[in-house]
Design an enzyme around this catalytic site. Sequence first.
Site, PDB file in Angstrom:
ATOM      1  N   SER A 135       2.226  36.039 129.572  1.00 38.79           N
ATOM      2  CA  SER A 135       3.143  37.252 130.075  1.00 38.79           C
ATOM      3  C   SER A 135       4.478  36.882 130.639  1.00 38.79           C
ATOM      4  O   SER A 135       5.204  36.181 129.896  1.00 38.79           O
ATOM      5  CB  SER A 135       2.324  37.823 131.440  1.00 38.79           C
ATOM      6  OG  SER A 135       2.532  39.198 131.517  1.00 38.79           O
ATOM      7  N   ARG A 201       0.000  48.611 141.990  1.00 44.40           N
ATOM      8  CA  ARG A 201      -0.918  47.548 141.604  1.00 44.40           C
ATOM      9  C   ARG A 201      -1.815  48.343 140.498  1.00 44.40           C
ATOM     10  O   ARG A 201      -2.368  48.017 139.576  1.00 44.40           O
ATOM     11  CB  ARG A 201      -1.640  47.031 142.505  1.00 44.40           C
ATOM     12  CG  ARG A 201      -2.585  45.905 142.074  1.00 44.40           C
ATOM     13  CD  ARG A 201      -2.032  44.763 141.078  1.00 44.40           C
ATOM     14  NE  ARG A 201      -3.181  43.764 140.952  1.00 44.40           N
ATOM     15  CZ  ARG A 201      -2.839  42.696 140.410  1.00 44.40           C
ATOM     16  NH1 ARG A 201      -1.591  42.386 139.867  1.00 44.40           N
ATOM     17  NH2 ARG A 201      -3.589  41.328 140.268  1.00 44.40           N
ATOM     18  N   ASP A 287      -4.450  43.871 123.630  1.00 47.56           N
ATOM     19  CA  ASP A 287      -3.326  43.901 124.708  1.00 47.56           C
ATOM     20  C   ASP A 287      -2.447  45.083 124.512  1.00 47.56           C
ATOM     21  O   ASP A 287      -1.847  45.210 123.319  1.00 47.56           O
ATOM     22  CB  ASP A 287      -2.389  42.638 124.547  1.00 47.56           C
ATOM     23  CG  ASP A 287      -1.541  42.423 125.822  1.00 47.56           C
ATOM     24  OD1 ASP A 287      -1.141  43.544 126.327  1.00 47.56           O
ATOM     25  OD2 ASP A 287      -1.213  41.429 126.088  1.00 47.56           O
ATOM     26  N   HIS A 316      -4.549  42.956 128.134  1.00 44.41           N
ATOM     27  CA  HIS A 316      -3.706  41.844 128.429  1.00 44.41           C
ATOM     28  C   HIS A 316      -4.208  40.997 129.552  1.00 44.41           C
ATOM     29  O   HIS A 316      -3.892  39.751 129.577  1.00 44.41           O
ATOM     30  CB  HIS A 316      -2.336  42.547 129.219  1.00 44.41           C
ATOM     31  CG  HIS A 316      -1.353  41.592 129.818  1.00 44.41           C
ATOM     32  ND1 HIS A 316      -0.541  41.023 128.581  1.00 44.41           N
ATOM     33  CD2 HIS A 316      -0.962  41.438 130.857  1.00 44.41           C
ATOM     34  CE1 HIS A 316       0.342  40.229 129.367  1.00 44.41           C
ATOM     35  NE2 HIS A 316       0.259  40.230 130.406  1.00 44.41           N
ATOM     36  N   ASP A 317      -5.074  41.415 130.465  1.00 46.84           N
ATOM     37  CA  ASP A 317      -5.629  40.559 131.401  1.00 46.84           C
ATOM     38  C   ASP A 317      -6.626  39.197 130.745  1.00 46.84           C
ATOM     39  O   ASP A 317      -6.781  38.179 131.354  1.00 46.84           O
ATOM     40  CB  ASP A 317      -6.778  41.240 132.244  1.00 46.84           C
ATOM     41  CG  ASP A 317      -5.981  41.630 133.558  1.00 46.84           C
ATOM     42  OD1 ASP A 317      -4.882  41.006 133.921  1.00 46.84           O
ATOM     43  OD2 ASP A 317      -6.747  42.228 134.442  1.00 46.84           O
TER      44      ASP A 317
END
Lengths: 346, 346
Positions: A135, A201, A287, A316-317
């Site tokens: 990332s 967030r 992702d 993505h995580d």
Amino acid sequence: MSHKLLVHNKRFLLESGLSLPKLEIAYHTFGKLNAEKSNVVWVAHALTANSNVFDWWQGLFGINELFNPDEYFVVCANNLGSCYGTTGPLSINPDTNQPWYAYFPEITTKDMANALQLLKEHLGIEKIHTLIGGSQGGQIALEWSLLQKDISEHLILIATNAQHSSWGIAFNESQRLAIKADRTYFSNSPQGGAKGLKAARSIALLSYRSYDTYQNTQSSDKYSNNYAASYQRYQGEKLVNRFNAYAYVRLSEAMDSHNISKNRGDNVVNVLKAIKAKTLVIGLKTDILFPTSEQRFIANNIKDSVYSEIDSLYGHDGFLIETKQLTEHIKQFYQSNTIKINEAVI
Amino acid sequence: MSHKLLVHNKRFLLESGLSLPKLEIAYHTFGKLNAEKSNVVWVAHALTANSNVFDWWQGLFGINELFNPDEYFVVCANNLGSCYGTTGPLSINPDTNQPWYAYFPEITTKDMANALQLLKEHLGIEKIHTLIGGSQGGQIALEWSLLQKDISEHLILIATNAQHSSWGIAFNESQRLAIKADRTYFSNSPQGGAKGLKAARSIALLSYRSYDTYQNTQSSDKYSNNYAASYQRYQGEKLVNRFNAYAYVRLSEAMDSHNISKNRGDNVVNVLKAIKAKTLVIGLKTDILFPTSEQRFIANNIKDSVYSEIDSLYGHDGFLIETKQLTEHIKQFYQSNTIKINEAVI
């Protein structure tokens, strides 16, 4: 393990032309530098992480993992502009004796890489065995590899890009709009923008996951449909308790600034061709924030590179979660390079 | 064309058990009801739209379009809880003589469908030729078709679902967190939450588009990467100038409440089997907010239904933009039904 601190008591020039009166860099090391100084693994971390990579990247880093302290000397520094020990918006501006807050200058990926270079010189490290980042960490690793051409023998870039996308910028700007909609951001106080950060967030999480992640991991309450909503609030609160809005804004702006062709002739393809390290680029199929087309593009244009792909329910995580797959892909990468070297010898 | 107004001076009971002291419904009609009362096209609109469907769904509705006022009697009402004339958070609460603002009660898809039913009865319409809606409009159309079993001969559901997803709820909650991070929301004033609403629209836009939309429609400024960010702010401002935060919050909560199995035996499949209308379900390949799996699921379970898919660069927003493709698919749908009827006669 508490972090170590490099105190650099000279001005640190930023890409913008502004400078910081001094620079402190918080960092962790694990293991020992061997006699040949050939066992350094350097981790560039992502947006809200910190220098304790053995904590947040368990499964890939750890006593019994691929990157273990018996074999490797692992270094990870908290990023410039963050709030885990390295100079950032919560640091005291020595010229005013007050925290910077929203007055902390804007920074770029290049500034973040230059800060890592200071630490590398301080530690007396000449060549890095493997520079790795996912990332925003991958953006920094890539930028650093261009600022210092011979920096590492191996470069591992995960779920990252050569230029931050319009889509990524739009996600970041939405988060900054939420933070600044919280007018306490402009109060320049320790908790300024906290409610906005909570929303930010919650937004970011959407980009780190996918429809399928939510569908498969959240057994929604059939009647109230409230579970997904409370999950977002919970995750937002969690970040508010460990981060702050001022650092978040500056770090996300730095991500938006990322473009390796800037001041390098404007041609991303040619810029990538200058990378000399043996490079492994890893994409995550699911992702949506850094789609695999971005990693394929990098791998297609770095000369000595391979591309591999990981499947994950977590979008993505997945770069933080799929450590088993990452371990396998990195092992194969090392082995294929060893074979190449052996073949050359024979 | 200004809207007409139905004033319902009785209490309107909500699904929550609360009730509104009165209900006003703003609506547009286009064309004339024919002698057989068989030419009604009823449009249920999406989140921030209004009753003037000839304005926001040009290309599908218009003088020279498929749904034209020569052939059809087109009805579209502003949704309950909105701010384009129908009772909502900016309306005066007759019990206090003040606008409701954040005190406007929570509403559900069912409440929105029940409001449409009031208007239908007022207009003396017995059977609707075609009930059509996209996104939240599709949710309302589907719910209405279950509340009133014989409501329409044809049902057209576009980019919608039978139960709002965890992913969709997480997007909506992120937007509400942004709105409420703007503390002016709690001031209960006309502009309350405006900065938060700007952020919310910016977030929503991400879910209406995709990586490819941004990549292909935004020629980013190579040096500043600022275009994508300013686009988000611009779109946020645009919504703030025509909408308000209180209505936005209540309407997005209504979307989250959408679940056709609620109080109908908990089995979505069986509930869909009760739909009698000839149904066309249309999905957009690039829709990340209401992925095509949701429309396929609906089509698979409604008895007399066909599913068709549209390609679009614009993701979910394609349902408003791809009017040429929509026209073709709907024409084919009508033709195939005519053929079926003819075959049955033969």
